[in-house]
Design a protein around this motif. Structure first.
Motif, PDB file in Angstrom:
ATOM      1  N   UNK A 104      41.083 -21.429  -0.423  1.00 31.07           N
ATOM      2  CA  UNK A 104      41.840 -22.026   0.696  1.00 31.07           C
ATOM      3  C   UNK A 104      40.971 -22.143   1.956  1.00 31.07           C
ATOM      4  N   UNK A 105      39.877 -21.401   1.985  1.00 28.85           N
ATOM      5  CA  UNK A 105      38.974 -21.511   3.146  1.00 28.85           C
ATOM      6  C   UNK A 105      37.768 -22.391   2.812  1.00 28.85           C
ATOM      7  N   UNK A 106      37.936 -23.189   1.729  1.00 27.10           N
ATOM      8  CA  UNK A 106      36.876 -24.114   1.303  1.00 27.10           C
ATOM      9  C   UNK A 106      35.607 -23.419   0.839  1.00 27.10           C
ATOM     10  N   UNK A 107      35.693 -22.131   0.573  1.00 26.69           N
ATOM     11  CA  UNK A 107      34.516 -21.409   0.073  1.00 26.69           C
ATOM     12  C   UNK A 107      34.406 -21.689  -1.435  1.00 26.69           C
ATOM     13  N   UNK A 108      33.198 -21.999  -1.903  1.00 20.19           N
ATOM     14  CA  UNK A 108      33.008 -22.297  -3.327  1.00 20.19           C
ATOM     15  C   UNK A 108      33.179 -21.010  -4.139  1.00 20.19           C
TER      16      UNK A 108
END
Lengths: 95, 95, 95, 95, 95, 95, 95
Positions: free
Chosen positions: C67-71
C-alpha cells in the motif's frame, strides 16, 4: 484482431502451444489415493473413483482431514461438486 | 452501436489493438519452473507441465510455500483448476 | 418488450449511445508502464505487454507493491488471469 | 410453462413491462463527472469517458476517494473491468 | 432422463407449474418508491425508473441508507448493476 | 469418452437416474408459507407467490427474520433475485 | 492445438479417460439418507428425494445440524439450489 473477453467464466486464453493436457494427469490417477482441496478450506483424502466433464468428482473411502492430516470425518463414498475443487494431487502418504 | 454486457463471465472487452497474446507467455514457459498464486492465498512452486483451454494446470514437483517461501507441503504432481489461478510467473529463484 | 436477465455473467446492458470503447484505452497503453489492481488486494506495477479477449494480461518487469508502493516481490514477466483484474491505469509515477 | 433457471449468470427475469432502459441513463452521462462504486469497497470519481457492452468503463481524471471523499490516489485515465461495478451515479458534488 | 447441470449460472430448475411471473411484480412497481438491497450490505431507497433484461436498475431520487434508515448519501439518479441486487420491495414507508 | 467441464456455471452432472424433479416441490408450494434463506445470511418468511426460470422469486407478506425468528422488517411484497437463494422450505411454523 | 479457456464456468477439462460417472453415485443414493454440505457452512441431513440437471436437490425429513451434529432446525421438505452444494455423501450414521 481478436475480440476481447474478460469474464470470470468461460474465460478463454488463446493458443498456448503444443502441451499435453492437464486432464491426462487426472485420467492417470483414477483409482489412486488422492488429496482434494476444496474452496471452503476443506481437504478430502480418498480414492478417486470418477471425474466428469464438470470436474464433479466421486471419491471412495473419503475422509475429511484437518491441517494436521487428522481425520475429522469419514464419509465413505462422496460426490464433490466440481466448482469447489482447487487442486487434486496424488496421495503418496507424504502430503 | 454495440450491445452492452456487464456480466462477470464471459465479459468481453472489444477490440484492443495489435498485441501479442498473453497465452504466448504461457506457451513459452511450459517445462519451466513457475510460481502460481491461487485465489485462496495458496502459492505453488513447480514445473509447469501443461495448461489447457480453461487454464487448468498440471504441475510437476509441486510444492506449496508460505509467505516466506518455506515449503509447507510437497505434492509431487498436482492438477490445479484454472479458475482458482490469479497469476503465473517464471520462478527464477528471485521471487 | 425485452427479455430480462439479471445474471452475474454474461449480464448485458442494452444500448448506451455513441461512445468510444474502453478497450481503446487499453490498446493505447500497450508497452506503457501500468498499475493493475487485482481482486485479492494485490497491486502490480509493470509494462503492459499484451491483453487478450478475456483481459488476461501479460506484464513485463512485473513487481508486486504494497500500500506504500514498496516493491514486495519482483516477478519479471507474469501472466495475470483476466477475471482477477479490477482496474488498470497508466503508471506515470504519481499513482 | 417456462423452463426455470436460477443460475448467478446469465440469470433472466422474464417480461417486466414497458420501461425505458437503465442503459439510457449511462448514455446520458457520458462525458459527465460520475461516482463509481466497485465491489472491493473502492470508490472512484472521474469523468465517464466510455462504457462498453460488458460495462467495462474508462474514466478520465480518475481519483480514488476514501469514505470521507478525500482523494487517496489520482489515476488520470483508468480502465475499470465491468463486473466489479456496483453502481454509477452523477457526481454533482453533493455525493 | 434429463442431463444434470449444477453450475452457479445459468443454473436451471425445470418445470415448476403454472405460476405468474416474479418479473410481473417488478413491472407493477415501475415509478414507485422501492427499497433495493445490494450484495455489499448497501441499501438504496429511490424511485424505480427502469429495469432491463439483466436486472440492471436505474433509480431516481436514489439515497443510500444505513441500518437505521438514515440517509448517508443522496445520489439523485443512479445506475445499479443487476448482479449486485439481492431483493427489491415496495417502499411504503413501513420498511 | 465425455468432454470434461468444471466451471462454476453452468456445470453439468451427467445422467443421474429416474428421479422426480426438485422443481416439482417448488410447484407444489406455490401459495404456501415458506422460509427462504439467502446468501447474505438473510432469512425471509412469506407466501411464495411465483418462481421463474431463474429461480427469481416473488413473495407476499414478506418479513425478514433474525436468528431467533423475530421479525426485523416487514416488506409486504418483495422480488428476490434467484442467485441469492440457498434453500426454500415449507414454513409449517416449526422452522 | 486447442483453444484455451480459464473461466470459472463453464470451465472444461478435456478428455480424462474411461471412468464411470460421478452422477451415477448420486443416482444410486436417491431415496437414501444423505449429508449435504453447503457453501455457507450449512450442513443438511435428510433423505435425497431428487436431483435435477443443475444439481438442485429436494430433501425430505431435512434437518440442519451444527458441527456436533445436533439438529438446529427441522425443515421437513426443502429445495436446495444446486450451486450452493459442496458435497453430498451417504449418511450411514457414522458421519
Amino acid at each position: 484482431m481478436q475480440d476481447m473477453q474478460n469474464g470470470d467464466s468461460p474465460q478463454e486464453v488463446n493458443q498456448v502451444g503444443d502441451t499435453e493436457d492437464p486432464s491426462k494427469f487426472l485420467g492417470d490417477i483414477i483409482g489412486a489415493p488422492v488429496v482434494v482441496k476444496l474452496n471452503s478450506d476443506i481437504v478430502f483424502r480418498g480414492t478417486l473413483q470418477s471425474v466428469d466433464g464438470y470436474m464433479n468428482i466421486s471419491l471412495e473411502r473419503c475422509r475429511e482431514v484437518d491441517h494436521n492430516n487428522k481425520v475429522v470425518r469419514d464419509y465413505g463414498e462422496a460426490f464433490v461438486r466440481g466448482n469447489n475443487v482447487i487442486y487434486i494431487c496424488l496421495d503418496d502418504g507424504s502430503v
